[in-house]
Structures are given as structure tokens and as C-alpha cells.
Design a protein around this motif. Sequence first.
Motif, PDB file in Angstrom:
ATOM      1  N   ARG A   1     -45.660  56.298 -13.895  1.00 20.94           N
ATOM      2  CA  ARG A   1     -46.003  57.100 -12.713  1.00 20.94           C
ATOM      3  C   ARG A   1     -46.707  56.278 -11.638  1.00 20.94           C
ATOM      4  NH1 ARG A   1     -48.567  60.484 -16.856  1.00 20.94           N
ATOM      5  NH2 ARG A   1     -46.954  61.773 -17.790  1.00 20.94           N
TER       6      ARG A   1
ATOM      7  N   ASN B   1     -56.533  59.000  -9.121  1.00 17.68           N
ATOM      8  CA  ASN B   1     -56.230  59.655  -7.847  1.00 17.68           C
ATOM      9  C   ASN B   1     -56.941  60.999  -7.865  1.00 17.68           C
ATOM     10  OD1 ASN B   1     -55.198  60.493  -5.454  1.00 17.68           O
ATOM     11  ND2 ASN B   1     -53.053  60.419  -6.057  1.00 17.68           N
TER      12      ASN B   1
ATOM     13  N   GLU C   1     -57.842  62.856 -11.334  1.00 15.26           N
ATOM     14  CA  GLU C   1     -56.795  62.694 -12.344  1.00 15.26           C
ATOM     15  C   GLU C   1     -56.467  61.219 -12.570  1.00 15.26           C
ATOM     16  OE1 GLU C   1     -53.396  64.761 -10.965  1.00 15.26           O
ATOM     17  OE2 GLU C   1     -54.336  66.746 -11.107  1.00 15.26           O
TER      18      GLU C   1
ATOM     19  N   VAL D   1     -53.516  58.929 -13.033  1.00 17.86           N
ATOM     20  CA  VAL D   1     -52.072  58.971 -12.786  1.00 17.86           C
ATOM     21  C   VAL D   1     -51.330  58.114 -13.815  1.00 17.86           C
ATOM     22  CG1 VAL D   1     -50.272  58.460 -11.091  1.00 17.86           C
ATOM     23  CG2 VAL D   1     -52.489  59.333 -10.337  1.00 17.86           C
ATOM     24  N   ASP D   2     -51.866  56.928 -14.083  1.00 20.12           N
ATOM     25  CA  ASP D   2     -51.176  55.998 -14.962  1.00 20.12           C
ATOM     26  C   ASP D   2     -52.173  54.957 -15.449  1.00 20.12           C
ATOM     27  OD1 ASP D   2     -49.129  54.803 -16.362  1.00 20.12           O
ATOM     28  OD2 ASP D   2     -47.735  54.824 -14.680  1.00 20.12           O
TER      29      ASP D   2
ATOM     30  N   ALA E   1     -51.627  63.677 -15.383  1.00 26.10           N
ATOM     31  CA  ALA E   1     -50.778  64.000 -14.246  1.00 26.10           C
ATOM     32  C   ALA E   1     -50.196  65.416 -14.304  1.00 26.10           C
ATOM     33  CB  ALA E   1     -49.644  62.978 -14.160  1.00 26.10           C
TER      34      ALA E   1
END
Lengths: 262, 123
Positions: A32, A102, A105, A107-108, B86
Motif C-alpha cells: 500500500r 498517515n 493509521e 498504511v504500510d 488501512a
Amino acid sequence: MRWSRTAPIALAAVVLHACGIVPPTREGELGRGTFEYVCTNATDSACDDFGGGTFPGAIAVGASFGLRAQSGQVMTAAPAVSGSSGTFRASKPGTFAFYLMNGDEIVDYIHIKFRKATALTASRSEIIAYLSSDSYSWDDRSSFRVVLDDYLGGSFAPQVDIEPAELATWSLDRGVISVDGLQEGSGKVVVRALGLSLSIPLEVRASRWPDAGLDSGGDTDGGLGDGADGDGVGDGAAEGAIDAAAEALLDVTEDVAADEGD
Amino acid sequence: MRRALCLVVALAGCSAPDAVHRITVSTSHAAPGGTLENGRMLEGTAMEIAVAAYTEETTFHDSRRVSRPIEITAGPPERLRVIKGAAPELFILLAASPGPSTLDVRVEGVSAHRDLMIEAQPP
């Protein structure tokens, strides 16, 4: 339109890609996000001189490096990794996670290996420096780079010592260590980094050009005469030599004419 | 009508059909040398986990996955942290330092508990 903090990074990436230069990047493990590796100085072998490079397979313990991403801030939860704001220092061996945040959260993330470097390698086995660095030469042997074994990534600050110290001075520019001679002689250049050391033989010569500085006596100009040294000294002798040669040629011509007349 | 049906079911001694019946907590992306299933993680690593909640549909006698608010805690905080991923059902575990740690998940009164041993990086 709002100019976000990541806009300059995105713009730089677009420009670099347009120029065919791809910085070292690695896809996140979750697919992601993309992490971009940043060399904090030019001693890092992961980056080339043109803004490109290869994401290193491992980072040397004690070395520093940067990570950034277009879609957020890169952070780590590992206390063994010191640093913040995308710049980190590998503190101990192991495999450590760096995540892309981000908002609130993740993200990756990616995991990067840290490994102890076992050797330093210089790009030259012998350094030859000169007293006068008056001109650049394609076979310059007074400058060199130091890289870590197995091309471990990470920037480091090499400590350079000239032994004996009065033999030469050194400077570091964009990862290249340059040595300038202070007096003729032999010694060594000792480079220390990340707990390792490397010794390279050093020879300081008077000049890059073996016979430079001789304006008489030595036939350094390929027989053009002393007048060719550009200092004005001996120009009369050169003219004399040319006159003698012209007279000899005239004598031969006269001899041939006399023979033909016979 | 639906509420009346639920009331009838509840009075009959059954749970409401849309109540969370069970939850699962599983590894969706393993950390180096560790998963939630083997109860191990290495210090300094990250792992993505997924939480799924199910209701029991009494009409069809099967389970159905649903989206419900998930309460998730990890600790001790200096050793194990959990951050949103996510998607609402995804979370990232961040192992900071070696030692025993726990993960607790709760969805509408149904809870799950996992023990995780965070191990030191090999020398």
C-alpha cells in the motif's frame, strides 16, 4: 490548492523520474505504499552521484540513513533505532520495522536488516599525492572512496589520519577523500569508521609531472629547444639552432645543384 | 416487526440473530519469525492482524461476517503497541522490547485474548 508538506518530495520524484533517475525505493510489505531510501551523506554506497541508486539489502550498524514516502511520515517503534523525522541510525544488529504513518493509521511497513560491517574497502590500494595540485589529471591517484563490505548501506563519518601527519593533508567532499602532499616522502593513510580501520600506503611526490620545473639542461620538450618552455629564456639559442639547420639544408641543396651541374 | 421477532426469540431463550456470536483474531501479514498463531514476535518488528466478527443467522444456521466497532488493546505499552491499519478490521502490532505481552479484542461483548512473547533480536 494547498501546498502540502509532501508536495516538494512528489515534485522532486517527478523531476528525477523525468530525467530517467530512479532513487532507491522499496514497496511496502502490505503493498500500500512505497518507501524511498535517502542517503544522509555521500559515503553511503546505496546512492550514486546522480540521485539514483539501489535500496540496500542491509544497513551497517552505527551508520545513518533516511526513509521517506509520498503518502505520510516514516517512523519506527524500535528503541534500537535512534532518530526521528525520517532520519535514523542503526544501533544494533537485527531486523527492524519502519512504518508509514498517515494520520492515525499505519498504511504500510517494511523491515530492514542491520548488520555489523566487517571490513572497510578503499577504491585504491595506494595513494599518490603531490606537493602541487596545480592541474587535474585523468590518472589522479590522490583521491579515493571508502565503502563497507558487501555494499552495506548507511552513511558514516570517516576519520582520516595521515601518518606521519606532516606528510600531507586530507579533505572529504561528496564521499571522496582527497590527499594533498605537504612534503615528499612515504607513509600511510589510515581511515577509521564504524569501529573498523583501513591502512593505505601513501607516497607524496614533488609534482604530478616528473620533470616540470626544469627550464634548462633537461630535454623535456621533445627537442623543440629551450625556447619552447615559454619563459623567454634561451630563445636566442633556439633561433641559432634553427639558423644552423637552415644553413645545413642550404649546403645540401647547393651540393645537389653542383652535382646536377656536373 | 423485527424487534418483535427478536423479542420472541429472546424470550424463547435464543440470542438475537444479529448479535455478534464469535470473533476471530488472526495474522494477515506475518512479522519476521513471528505470528499471532505461534504467539511470538521479534522486538522491533511489525505484524498486521485482522479481526472478524460473526453473527449467527438462526434462520439459515450459518455464520455471517459483519462490521462492528472493534475495541483492541495491547500491552504493556512500552512493549507492545497496536495502531489502526488501512481498513477498520486491520491493525498493526508493533513490538518494541522483549518480554511477555498481551492482546485483547472485544466486539459487542465477545472478547478474545492472545498472549505474545516478544523475543530479543538474535545476536
